[in-house]
Scaffold this active site. Structure first.
Site, short mmCIF file in Angstrom:
data_model
loop_
_atom_site.label_atom_id
_atom_site.label_comp_id
_atom_site.label_asym_id
_atom_site.label_seq_id
_atom_site.Cartn_x
_atom_site.Cartn_y
_atom_site.Cartn_z
N SER A 53 0.80 -1.23 0.00
CA SER A 53 0.00 0.00 0.00
C SER A 53 0.83 1.28 0.00
O SER A 53 0.28 2.37 -0.16
CB SER A 53 -0.95 0.01 1.20
N LYS A 56 0.33 3.64 -2.80
CA LYS A 56 -0.74 4.64 -2.80
C LYS A 56 -0.20 6.06 -2.74
O LYS A 56 -0.92 7.01 -3.05
CB LYS A 56 -1.71 4.37 -1.64
N SER A 118 -6.56 3.82 3.93
CA SER A 118 -5.89 2.92 2.98
C SER A 118 -6.88 2.16 2.11
O SER A 118 -6.66 1.00 1.74
CB SER A 118 -4.98 1.92 3.72
N LYS A 220 2.78 6.63 5.00
CA LYS A 220 1.93 5.51 4.60
C LYS A 220 2.54 4.18 4.99
O LYS A 220 3.73 3.94 4.81
CB LYS A 220 1.74 5.54 3.07
#
Length: 377
Positions: A53, A56, A118, A220
């Site tokens: 992730s 992202k 997320s 993140k």
């Protein structure tokens, strides 16, 4: 013949064996100083890895840029396709914002759905809005990353879902985080939000540094079975901003512990050291068959390096060139390098140029030099 000069160098030489190198259990890691764009420490930092992730960040950057360019606004309402709901929503069993299929959602909410929650569904909604399809958007992500100099990046989707083509290095993730922070400071503030509620469902930011490490405000987390647990974290203290990136930890708890350890080290154990200003004279190179016997060597630009404080004590610095350098030499020619070595770090080389031109001697002068050189061997 290789010549090594130590004249004008201000750093003492010491044996490398005395220093202890900084280590991590992560498979890939980087500590990065944002202001100077300096890598303070790296462990497999340039090697492409599955980012999960943490991908992202690129999805969000694409959205931020679209907002700045007027192609999106925070108040725009985007449609939630069945594809976004099926592959990223509650039906997917993955990280989700819990969007309703065929609903419409404000971009402002979608950004928080990606950054705080997320949400894979929110990523796909943004991807379809900007690229038509997620596959096309992923190609746009890759192209834009390469335009920004993030050459290790390759994206197959907007979410970080496992794919052999979904790769980026820890160093490029740090640089990507720095771009978001510096180019989009107002929107970046979303990364510091601790929780967000959408569709009646309250979710908390997974970043383990928020509320734990003073000055932390992003960025993140990521996790898949392939990548392990990772983080891109950022914090600012006393006007200095550092970004840490690591991947491959075995659990959430291990990620949280390593995040705090690396971020504390980023400020306490590492620093940027200014070695020379642009145009500084750092040595001389011997000239063969020139009207001058040597020429001053100067730096092309400011030279700074990032090191641990322990490694700084054992740093070695030298001017290295293949010499004597045959005349003629033009002012500005690169004829040497400043080589900096320290335990636990790859050697760094910085070009040094001739401070002035040196013309070649006439025929009789060259003949005399050649005879002397022959006699001396």
């Amino acid at each position: 013949m290789r010549a090594v000069l130590s004249a004008f160098l201000i750093f003492a030489l010491a044996p490398f064996a005395q220093a202890q190198t900084f280590e991590t259990e992560a498979t890939h890691a980087v500590i990065y100083d944002v202001e100077t764009e300096t890598v303070l420490w790296s462990h497999n930092g340039g090697e492409p890895m599955p980012p999960a992730s943490m991908s992202k960040l690129m999805t969000v950057l694409m959205a931020f840029e679209a907002i700045d360019e007027g192609r999106l606004s925070l108040d725009d309402e985007l449609p939630v396709s069945e594809e976004a709901w099926r592959r990223g929503g509650s039906a997917s069993g993955s990280s989700t914002m819990f969007l309703d299929v065929n609903s419409r959602v404000r971009v402002d909410d979608l950004l928080r759905g990606i950054i705080v929650q997320s949400g894979n569904d929110a990523c796909i909604v943004i991807a379809e809005a900007l690229g038509g399809t997620e596959a096309n958007f992923a190609a746009m992500m890759t192209d834009r990353a390469h335009e920004l100099g993030l050459t290790s990046a390759s994206f197959a989707n907007s979410t970080g879902w496992p794919d052999p083509q979904q790769r980026i290095s820890a160093l490029d993730l740090a640089r990507l985080g720095a771009i978001i922070i510096e180019e989009h400071p107002e929107l970046y503030e979303i990364y510091a939000e601790r929780e967000y509620t959408y569709n009646g469902i309250r979710q908390f930011n997974r970043n383990p540094l928020l509320g734990v490490f003073d000055g932390a405000d992003g960025l993140k987390t990521g996790h898949t079975e392939e990548s392990g647990y990772g983080l891109v974290g950022s914090a600012v203290r006393d006007g200095e901003r550092r970004i840490i990136v690591f991947n491959g930890m075995g659990s959430e708890r291990a990620r949280a512990n390593e995040a705090e350890r690396l971020m504390r080290a980023a400020f306490a154990e590492f620093a940027v050291y200014d070695l020379f200003e642009a145009g500084a004279e750092v040595g001389q190179a011997e000239i063969f068959m020139g009207r001058a016997g040597d020429v001053a060597l100067v730096t092309q630009e400011d030279i700074s390096i990032g090191l641990s404080r322990a490694a700084r004590r054992d740093m070695q610095v030298a001017v290295v060139y293949d010499g004597p350098v045959p005349a003629p030499v033009a002012e500005g020619d690169v004829i040497a390098h400043l080589v900096v070595e320290a335990p636990g770090y790859d050697a760094q080389r910085f070009p040094l140029v001739a401070a002035q031109s040196v013309e070649r001697k006439g025929m009789f002068g060259r003949a005399a030099d050649a005879l002397v050189h022959l006699i001396r061997g």
